[in-house]
Design a protein around this motif. Sequence first.
Motif, PDB file in Angstrom:
ATOM      1  N   MET A  61       0.926  -1.238  -0.037  1.00 45.13           N
ATOM      2  CA  MET A  61      -0.016  -0.013   0.014  1.00 45.13           C
ATOM      3  C   MET A  61       0.803   1.326  -0.040  1.00 45.13           C
ATOM      4  O   MET A  61       0.810   2.073  -0.861  1.00 45.13           O
ATOM      5  CB  MET A  61      -1.141   0.015   1.241  1.00 45.13           C
ATOM      6  N   ILE A  62       2.045   1.379   0.735  1.00 45.99           N
ATOM      7  CA  ILE A  62       2.914   2.482   0.885  1.00 45.99           C
ATOM      8  C   ILE A  62       3.368   2.537  -0.552  1.00 45.99           C
ATOM      9  O   ILE A  62       3.510   3.824  -1.086  1.00 45.99           O
ATOM     10  CB  ILE A  62       4.094   2.125   2.103  1.00 45.99           C
ATOM     11  N   GLY A 118       1.250   8.455  -6.838  1.00 47.16           N
ATOM     12  CA  GLY A 118       2.050   9.993  -6.676  1.00 47.16           C
ATOM     13  C   GLY A 118       2.677  10.391  -8.209  1.00 47.16           C
ATOM     14  O   GLY A 118       2.647  11.334  -8.738  1.00 47.16           O
ATOM     15  N   GLY A 119       3.672   9.342  -8.487  1.00 43.19           N
ATOM     16  CA  GLY A 119       4.435   9.666  -9.691  1.00 43.19           C
ATOM     17  C   GLY A 119       3.648   9.527 -10.943  1.00 43.19           C
ATOM     18  O   GLY A 119       3.826  10.534 -11.687  1.00 43.19           O
ATOM     19  N   VAL A 135      10.513   3.142  -5.854  1.00 41.36           N
ATOM     20  CA  VAL A 135      11.753   3.538  -5.624  1.00 41.36           C
ATOM     21  C   VAL A 135      12.270   4.301  -6.993  1.00 41.36           C
ATOM     22  O   VAL A 135      12.754   5.334  -6.966  1.00 41.36           O
ATOM     23  CB  VAL A 135      12.823   2.443  -5.316  1.00 41.36           C
ATOM     24  N   LEU A 136      11.805   3.625  -8.100  1.00 43.79           N
ATOM     25  CA  LEU A 136      12.204   4.216  -9.288  1.00 43.79           C
ATOM     26  C   LEU A 136      11.604   5.518  -9.816  1.00 43.79           C
ATOM     27  O   LEU A 136      12.335   6.349 -10.312  1.00 43.79           O
ATOM     28  CB  LEU A 136      11.864   2.950 -10.552  1.00 43.79           C
ATOM     29  N   MET A 137      10.207   5.588  -9.032  1.00 43.05           N
ATOM     30  CA  MET A 137       9.207   6.847  -9.250  1.00 43.05           C
ATOM     31  C   MET A 137      10.246   8.050  -8.702  1.00 43.05           C
ATOM     32  O   MET A 137      10.343   9.158  -9.274  1.00 43.05           O
ATOM     33  CB  MET A 137       8.100   6.604  -8.804  1.00 43.05           C
ATOM     34  N   ILE A 138      10.676   7.789  -7.448  1.00 45.29           N
ATOM     35  CA  ILE A 138      11.577   8.914  -6.851  1.00 45.29           C
ATOM     36  C   ILE A 138      13.164   9.015  -7.426  1.00 45.29           C
ATOM     37  O   ILE A 138      13.501  10.225  -7.674  1.00 45.29           O
ATOM     38  CB  ILE A 138      11.842   8.325  -5.519  1.00 45.29           C
ATOM     39  N   VAL A 139      13.744   7.940  -7.807  1.00 41.38           N
ATOM     40  CA  VAL A 139      15.042   8.034  -8.328  1.00 41.38           C
ATOM     41  C   VAL A 139      14.957   8.792  -9.683  1.00 41.38           C
ATOM     42  O   VAL A 139      15.917   9.599 -10.111  1.00 41.38           O
ATOM     43  CB  VAL A 139      15.819   6.607  -8.626  1.00 41.38           C
ATOM     44  N   PHE A 140      14.264   8.641 -10.826  1.00 39.96           N
ATOM     45  CA  PHE A 140      13.965   9.157 -11.962  1.00 39.96           C
ATOM     46  C   PHE A 140      13.353  10.198 -11.857  1.00 39.96           C
ATOM     47  O   PHE A 140      12.724  11.205 -12.937  1.00 39.96           O
ATOM     48  CB  PHE A 140      13.281   8.256 -12.920  1.00 39.96           C
ATOM     49  N   GLY A 141      12.644  11.094 -10.773  1.00 35.01           N
ATOM     50  CA  GLY A 141      12.084  12.381 -10.618  1.00 35.01           C
ATOM     51  C   GLY A 141      10.766  12.411 -11.054  1.00 35.01           C
ATOM     52  O   GLY A 141      10.078  13.512 -11.172  1.00 35.01           O
ATOM     53  N   ARG A 199       8.812  14.599  -7.261  1.00 35.66           N
ATOM     54  CA  ARG A 199       9.778  15.338  -6.985  1.00 35.66           C
ATOM     55  C   ARG A 199      10.950  15.059  -6.267  1.00 35.66           C
ATOM     56  O   ARG A 199      11.920  15.619  -6.494  1.00 35.66           O
ATOM     57  CB  ARG A 199       9.081  16.737  -6.913  1.00 35.66           C
ATOM     58  N   ASN A 200      10.763  14.436  -4.971  1.00 38.14           N
ATOM     59  CA  ASN A 200      11.801  14.230  -3.929  1.00 38.14           C
ATOM     60  C   ASN A 200      11.138  13.449  -3.078  1.00 38.14           C
ATOM     61  O   ASN A 200       9.862  12.959  -3.147  1.00 38.14           O
ATOM     62  CB  ASN A 200      12.096  15.505  -3.170  1.00 38.14           C
ATOM     63  N   MET A 201      12.045  12.869  -1.963  1.00 37.14           N
ATOM     64  CA  MET A 201      11.464  11.810  -1.046  1.00 37.14           C
ATOM     65  C   MET A 201      10.497  12.440  -0.291  1.00 37.14           C
ATOM     66  O   MET A 201       9.501  11.858   0.215  1.00 37.14           O
ATOM     67  CB  MET A 201      12.953  11.780  -0.008  1.00 37.14           C
ATOM     68  N   GLU A 202      10.425  14.038   0.188  1.00 41.13           N
ATOM     69  CA  GLU A 202       9.552  14.461   1.000  1.00 41.13           C
ATOM     70  C   GLU A 202       8.264  14.325   0.427  1.00 41.13           C
ATOM     71  O   GLU A 202       7.187  14.174   1.002  1.00 41.13           O
ATOM     72  CB  GLU A 202       9.769  15.990   1.362  1.00 41.13           C
ATOM     73  N   ASP A 203       8.045  14.795  -1.027  1.00 39.28           N
ATOM     74  CA  ASP A 203       6.947  14.640  -1.681  1.00 39.28           C
ATOM     75  C   ASP A 203       6.313  13.284  -1.696  1.00 39.28           C
ATOM     76  O   ASP A 203       5.087  12.977  -1.762  1.00 39.28           O
ATOM     77  CB  ASP A 203       6.953  15.155  -3.006  1.00 39.28           C
ATOM     78  N   GLY A 204       7.287  12.223  -1.668  1.00 41.30           N
ATOM     79  CA  GLY A 204       7.054  10.892  -2.024  1.00 41.30           C
ATOM     80  C   GLY A 204       6.244  10.403  -0.629  1.00 41.30           C
ATOM     81  O   GLY A 204       5.254   9.766  -0.670  1.00 41.30           O
ATOM     82  N   TYR A 205       6.954  10.777   0.594  1.00 41.55           N
ATOM     83  CA  TYR A 205       6.111  10.597   2.005  1.00 41.55           C
ATOM     84  C   TYR A 205       4.723  11.291   2.133  1.00 41.55           C
ATOM     85  O   TYR A 205       3.732  10.837   2.763  1.00 41.55           O
ATOM     86  CB  TYR A 205       6.909  11.005   3.103  1.00 41.55           C
ATOM     87  N   LYS A 206       4.651  12.443   1.335  1.00 42.31           N
ATOM     88  CA  LYS A 206       3.257  13.118   1.177  1.00 42.31           C
ATOM     89  C   LYS A 206       2.240  12.488   0.540  1.00 42.31           C
ATOM     90  O   LYS A 206       1.130  12.741   0.871  1.00 42.31           O
ATOM     91  CB  LYS A 206       3.515  14.578   1.115  1.00 42.31           C
ATOM     92  N   THR A 207       2.710  11.728  -0.414  1.00 37.39           N
ATOM     93  CA  THR A 207       1.501  11.068  -1.290  1.00 37.39           C
ATOM     94  C   THR A 207       1.021   9.782  -0.517  1.00 37.39           C
ATOM     95  O   THR A 207      -0.104   9.316  -0.778  1.00 37.39           O
ATOM     96  CB  THR A 207       2.401  10.513  -2.455  1.00 37.39           C
TER      97      THR A 207
END
Length: 620
Positions: free
Chosen positions: A60-61, A68-69, A457-463, A466-474
């Motif tokens: 789920m996480i 989000g990506g 992880v790939l969604m974050i690595v390839f932008g 936007r960034n890890m913080e945005d990832g947590y907010k999704t």
Amino acid sequence: MFGPMILTLVILAIASVLFISGKVRSDLVAIGALILLMLFNILTPAEALSGFANSVVIMMIGLFIVGGGIFQTGLAKMVSRKLLKLAGTNETRMLIIIMVVTAGIGAFVSNTGTIAVMMPIVVSLAMSAKTNPGRLLMPLAFASSMGGMLTLIGTPPNMVIQEVLSAGGFNEISFFTYTPIGLVCVVVGIVSMLFLRRFLPQNEKDEGGRRTGRSLKDLAKKYQLMQNLYRVQVSAHSSIRSKSLQELDISARYALNVIEIRRKISAKNQFFKTINQEVAGSNTIIQEEDIMYVYGTFERVQEFAQDFDLTMLDHQIAENKRMSGTEQYATEEMGIAEVMLTPTSRLINRLVKDSGFREKYRLNILGIQRQDQYILHHLKEEKMRFGDALLVQGTWRDIAHLANESDVVVVGQPIEESRKVTMDNKAPIAVGIMLLMVVLLVSDVIPAVASVMIAAVLMIVFGCVRNMEDGYKTINWESVVLIGGMIPMSIAIEKTGAAALLSEGMVKVLGGYGPMVLLAGVYFTTSLLTLFISNTACAVLFAPIALSAALQLDANPYPFLFAVSIGASMCFASPFSTPPNALVMSAGRYRFSHYLKVGLPLQLIMGIVMVAVLPLFFPL
């Protein structure tokens, strides 16, 4: 053993009442139930916390980040536009198309994976059609479960009964044995939802729009941005090359404002950023092929372009083809915002050209709203007054920093607005990552949870996020805690013997009334129990019992085992009974009562139809 069993059922009953009432947050209820199970020694701490290590919770996480990506790259918007063309804004057509497409995907991808692909698209579709997402997301979740009945690999309970039949010496089920029954499930589900949707959240006007200020489109329209924003490109022969904006003094000579310069920095890989954006400052040096965003009247821009041998770009051609269709005045890096002057602002009664606004804040003033009047030209000679609203443009980061100043008040939330601007140039990467995830989920080469984690992880690595913080907010943590807290409840129900007692008692009571009554009993008991324990655990528990009961009555075991598989999978009356139900809860703004009003009748209708239909496919 009866003491712990009764305590478990009492805790479950209290939790259910609180879920239904909606007066206490669902995640708080789940954690409260978890604590009570530990305090009464029904579960060990390891068992109680095992829900948060469960693969479903981790998936789920990961799926929230993948979603989000898909949103932030504009991929959801692109696909939703195509669906919108197909369905129009007619809610009935949208509901049918969404459920058919989702069921089709769900036949080959896990229901959780199906939700990961479809949920961002459906939310975007609802927003484009000006429909409440809650009208479409619950049908989406239910359709993903129905689609799982179309093939052998569609849902884990199908595989469970395959193993039980094989172990009992019966012929195994083929890949498409489920398809006819699955089609009945999908048709019944769609027809039922057309009637039950009246209980879903109604379309409501956005009451929060005024609180957050005008949207980017509203601002652009009010200040006539698109009518006054032009792009010119520096040619190889232009006399403007290698000169600073301060030397050129364009604003004084042409009454124009150079607000931004976009410069090509790389063309090696089309998937990575190839355009550099920067706010135009006095020290900015113009280079060949630079694209200058110039704000002013068309006549003055044309004069400026002719004097310096610049190319005026057509409005329909973006400097990067992948960015076409995005708003030229707002990207993932640059944006616009409206600010108000405070009563004590040092900017009051100062000319724009003397305010040092650009030097201090690195932002351009594009327009001034004074009461009902909009001042858009010759701004440098304009004196700012208390009550003025200024339209400013620059990087989202600088706009956010401006919110900390005492001179102005930023209307709206710049960071939130920046997240609404999609990174369209990253959409091809998001497509590739999503397809990789689907292939991994279908092929079953690695565990499903690993497939989703890789995609996240790939969604974050390839932008794409936007960034890890945005990832947590999704991530919707309420849904994560709800599922993580309720999974151990199924352990308690099994551990205390409540599940076994219920299933065995059912066979003893109903066995004497004939195979048809027993079939109904197997189906509805499974359907009831799967509200509280996972569908896989439910199938594992009931499949051997159903097989044994069928053999005792000398009946065909296939319809009984199919009843277990379908009953365990068609669970709609609770938000925590399946991951799809939980995943859409937050985005659809559902309460527990919505699942009871819509999901419970659907679950009962599906049960009645399946009990009637199964003997037609597999005679008793």
